[in-house]
Design an enzyme around this catalytic site. Structure first.
Site, PDB file in Angstrom:
ATOM      1  CB  CYS B 147      -0.939  -0.426   1.021  1.00  0.00           C
ATOM      2  SG  CYS B 147      -2.402  -1.093   1.141  1.00  0.00           S
ATOM      3  CG  HIS B 148       0.949   3.785   1.564  1.00  0.00           C
ATOM      4  ND1 HIS B 148      -0.145   3.160   2.912  1.00  0.00           N
ATOM      5  CD2 HIS B 148      -0.075   5.249   1.009  1.00  0.00           C
ATOM      6  CE1 HIS B 148      -1.574   3.554   2.048  1.00  0.00           C
ATOM      7  NE2 HIS B 148      -1.250   4.970   1.411  1.00  0.00           N
TER       8      HIS B 148
END
Lengths: 420, 183, 254
Positions: B147-148
């Site tokens: 995701c990040h």
């Protein structure tokens, strides 16, 4: 708003100058003038609104735990009863709350009938009340289906089938209501959606009902209009105090049922999961529908409304019309009653008919709970006939023939006389 | 509230008594209303059937060295990894002071071989990759959150990326050599 | 006027509650159950005996699908005892890594395992009759506790002459229609109680009824004890509200 109320709190004042909600509340619930002779029968409107709020709150919590699917609905309700923290309490409050709501509202209606609260200028107030009853009935019916027990299922089947009595389009309407060819999962799903929606509509109409009563002011036991400030006291603290007494007493009765006889108003059959292949031997609606159920069944099977060789209506349709008519007729009551005197206290003949009518409604309720056979059929028909005669004959005719007792000149007069 | 019922002939004592009665009644009523709020709030807490499922037992015997399995616990994935000696060594070689969320590997395992983690990225709740062979394991040979871009090492500690904390270690006990109860 | 209304309302409510019966009126024996009073609850020893009767007799045919093994803690069992009890039953679980369903011993969080996998299997094993789930039986029948007790004790060896029993049916004094597919489940000494209580038919019938009353209303004790507190609270609040009302209205002539 006639005059603005001055508030000391700067935040309240700031809001009130832009949106006068506090002025409104002060006018309508603090200073609002109420006839000072209201008796405890005038508690029931306030009680009904408390029950409505209780129903919405518990209902939202239950909806968070309920599953609207035919294979899970029954089990999800039992999960609420067994596993959800205080689930049994919320569910029993909601279940008994429906009965309490109807008890309170029916008393409220009969109070209105006795003291002539439906007469000018309160016709619209009364009619909004009839709308509220209709919405309550629809909501209660939809909600009763959700636990998906035997009575839920067969109640839904029987009631939706009533619509098949409508000429030409009846069968189509029933299929449309079901979303299928019997009461099944699509039906349960939409009933849940509608059961969640209806209370908010109900709430809005209750709001109108309350606004309307604040326009005309409350009726009172003498039925005589308020004439001077001497006849009234402010809503707060006089009626907040008086309503509180009734409210706590009512909550006591409510709690006694919830905690010690939670299934008193219920049917054992609804603890059996819905079985589309087997109807319970004796199906009855919830008690609050029994008088209407009796009227539905009162129309003879061989009843045919024929006109010039055309069959206009058959027995089923006539029964349905009679049942809905029993409520619809209330809309016309303000004009069916031709007497100028409101309160039954000053209507010596009407007073007797009021009690006859109450007894008739209770009798219809009893008949509705009995199997439609033998003497019950004939008693049911006679009671139904009287029900309609009361509105269509007794009310108009009494107003012309009855000699009312002399009315007091003001609300205060009888009080002053007693005390002098 | 009392002002409106005051009448000229009422004495001060009586007024004070009534004043107290009003406040007491209001107070008792408020206590009742507050007490009724509790069942409503509590009904949203985990129910008995949910709590009953909050511990699971996992049979570890089929897991080979260097393999991972994912089991579901409280609706979340739990990573169980049977670490190789290289991985253990790599995890223990790091100085705790160099870490974002300093914690020695010894505190994160009960048996060095078995690493048990809640497989939820401590940033915003995505599931890091690295459980299946072929998935990216990040710069530190552990897990990588797509995701990040948070990188976790072979002890499940955050080494690079936005996540603020190491992967959680759930409560667990070894019932015997090959069975662990999580929760 | 008020009295009149109350009397009518009371008569109405009484009418409703007696209105459900139809057909032949069957009088059920009335037992003085330990949990019927406003302050009373279940007798744990009796519930445990009832569980034994259910386990050894009823469970052969009847499911108890809404009750979980963990709920047995209410009967006074500890965690290990419940685990051991649950472990006697096999539940289907899966699929495993190969995609196969498998069975494993039940654990406390499982619901009571049914004796048959589905209704058709149950009917096939019971001459076409379906032994109903017992979880809610006490609430699903009118006067449910006395009804269940009557079901256990109401068998007679010989049917009266005017009743023609159908194939495979048994005569029953209290069952609607007097013909029941279930053969007499209990008689003296069917189970041997671990607590030494003499297992008469009457004792077993009462114990299993108590157990099923608990199964239907596991919240009963909590409900009543909370109810007493709520009613006491409301009573106090009522007295205070009446006092407030009197004080507020004391100078108003109405």
């Amino acid at each position: 708003m006639a005059t603005k109320t001055e508030f000391n709190n700067p935040v309240v004042r700031w809001v009130d100058e832009r949106l006068p909600v506090f002025t409104y509340l002060d006018h309508e619930y603090n200073q609002f003038p109420m006839p000072k002779n209201l008796n405890y029968w005038w508690n029931f409107g306030a009680l009904a609104s408390v029950v409505l709020v209780l129903m919405i709150v518990t209902g939202i919590m239950l909806a968070m735990q309920y599953t609207a699917h035919v294979s899970m609905a029954f089990e999800s309700v039992e999960r609420i009863m067994r596993d959800v923290n205080y689930g049994w309490l919320l569910r029993y409050i909601h279940m008994n709350g429906a009965s309490m709501f109807f008890i309170v509202v029916y008393i409220h209606v009969f109070r209105g009938l006795y003291f002539g609260s439906y007469k000018a200028p309160r016709e619209l107030l009364w009619m909004l009340g009839v709308v509220i009853i209709l919405l309550m009935m629809a909501t209660a019916f939809l909600g009763y289906v959700l636990p998906w027990g035997q009575m839920s299922f067969w109640g839904a089947t029987v009631i939706t089938n009533l619509f098949s009595a409508i000429p030409f389009v009846g069968d189509w309407i029933v299929t449309w209501l079901w979303g299928g060819f019997s009461v099944d999962n699509p039906t349960l799903n939409r009933f849940f959606a509608l059961h969640y929606l209806m209370p908010f509509i109900l709430f809005a109409v209750v709001g109108l009902h309350v606004v309307a009563v604040h326009i005309t002011g409350s009726n009172n036991p003498t039925g005589v209009d308020v004439q001077s400030p001497r006849d009234t006291v402010s809503f707060h603290p006089y009626f907040t105090a008086k309503d509180s007494v009734g409210l706590v007493l009512f909550l006591f009765v409510f709690a006694a049922f919830v905690f010690f006889a939670p299934n008193y108003f219920g049917e054992p059959d609804n603890y059996i999961k819905a079985n589309p292949l087997q109807t319970p031997p004796h199906i009855v609606p919830e008690w609050y529908f029994l008088p209407f159920y009796a009227i539905l069944r009162a129309v003879p099977d061989n009843f045919i409304g024929a006109w010039m060789g055309f069959t206009l209506i058959n027995a089923k349709l006539a029964g349905v019309i009679a049942m809905f008519g029993a409520t619809i007729v209330l809309f016309f009551l303000p004009w069916l009653d031709t007497s100028k005197v409101r309160s039954a206290r000053y209507r010596p003949v009407y007073k007797w008919f009021f009690w006859v009518f109450l007894a008739d409604c209770l009798l219809l309720g009893y008949i509705g709970s009995q199997p439609a056979e033998g003497a019950f059929i004939w008693i049911g028909r006679a009671a139904t006939a009287y029900y309609f005669a009361h509105f269509l004959i007794v009310f108009p005719v009494l107003g012309w023939f009855e000699t009312p007792k002399p009315l007091p000149t003001s609300i205060s007069e009888p009080v002053l006389k007693e005390n002098s | 509230m009392a002002d409106e019922v005051q009448t000229p002939e009422s004495d001060d004592d009586g007024t004070r008594r009534r004043e107290f009665l009003y406040l007491a009644t209001l107070g008792v009523g408020a206590v009742g209303a507050a007490a009724f709020a509790w069942p409503i709030i509590d009904s949203m807490n985990p129910a008995a059937d949910v709590l009953a499922l909050s511990s699971i037992e996992v049979d570890l015997s089929p897991i080979q060295e260097g393999q991972s399995v994912t089991v579901k616990w409280r609706g979340k994935p739990v990573f169980i990894r049977r670490r190789t000696s290289d991985e253990i060594a790599a995890a223990r070689a790091v100085k705790a002071g160099d870490l974002v969320d300093p914690q020695p590997d010894e505190e994160r395992v009960q048996q060095p071989e078995w690493l048990i983690l809640v497989g939820v990225c401590t940033h915003l709740g995505c599931i890091p990759l690295g459980q299946k062979s072929g998935e990216p394991t990040g710069d530190f040979g552990g897990w990588f959150c797509p995701c990040h871009g948070s990188h976790y090492d072979t002890s499940g500690r955050i080494r690079k990326g936005p996540a603020p904390k190491n992967l959680d270690v759930p409560n667990y006990v070894f019932l015997d050599d090959s069975t662990v109860r999580i929760g | 006027m008020r009295m009149k209304v109350l009397v009518i309302a009371a008569a109405f409510l009484a009418g409703i509650s007696s209105a459900q019966a139809s057909g032949e009126k069957i009088e059920l024996p009335q037992i003085d159950w330990s949990w019927k009073g406003p302050f009373s609850g279940f007798d744990k020893a009796q519930l445990q005996r009832g569980l034994q009767v259910y386990t050894e007799v009823c469970a052969t045919c009847h499911s108890l699908g809404l009750v979980a093994y963990r709920d047995l803690a209410d009967l006074g069992y500890g965690e290990e005892e419940i685990k051991a009890y649950a472990g006697n039953y096999e539940v289907q679980d899966g699929p495993d890594d190969e995609g196969e369903m498998y069975t494993r011993p039940a654990i406390p969080s499982d619901r009571f395992v049914a004796p048959f996998p589905n209704e058709n299997a149950a009917r096939a094993s019971n001459n076409g009759a379906y032994p109903p789930d017992l979880s809610l039986m006490v609430k699903a029948r009118k006067d449910g506790t006395n009804y269940l007790y009557a079901m256990m004790i109401g068998y007679a060896d010989e049917a009266p002459e005017d009743i023609q029993l159908m194939e495979g049916m048994n005569y029953h004094k209290y069952f609607a229609g007097h013909q029941i597919a279930m053969p007499q489940p209990l008689s003296d000494g069917v189970v041997e109680y671990t607590d030494g209580t003499e297992a008469t038919l009457d004792q077993q019938a009462k114990d299993v009824t108590a157990f099923l009353a608990w199964a239907a209303e596991p919240e009963l004790e909590e409900r009543k004890s909370l109810g007493i507190k709520v009613l006491l609270f409301l009573f106090v609040l009522f007295v205070m509200a009446v006092a407030v009302k009197k004080a507020v209205w004391r100078d108003i002539k109405h």
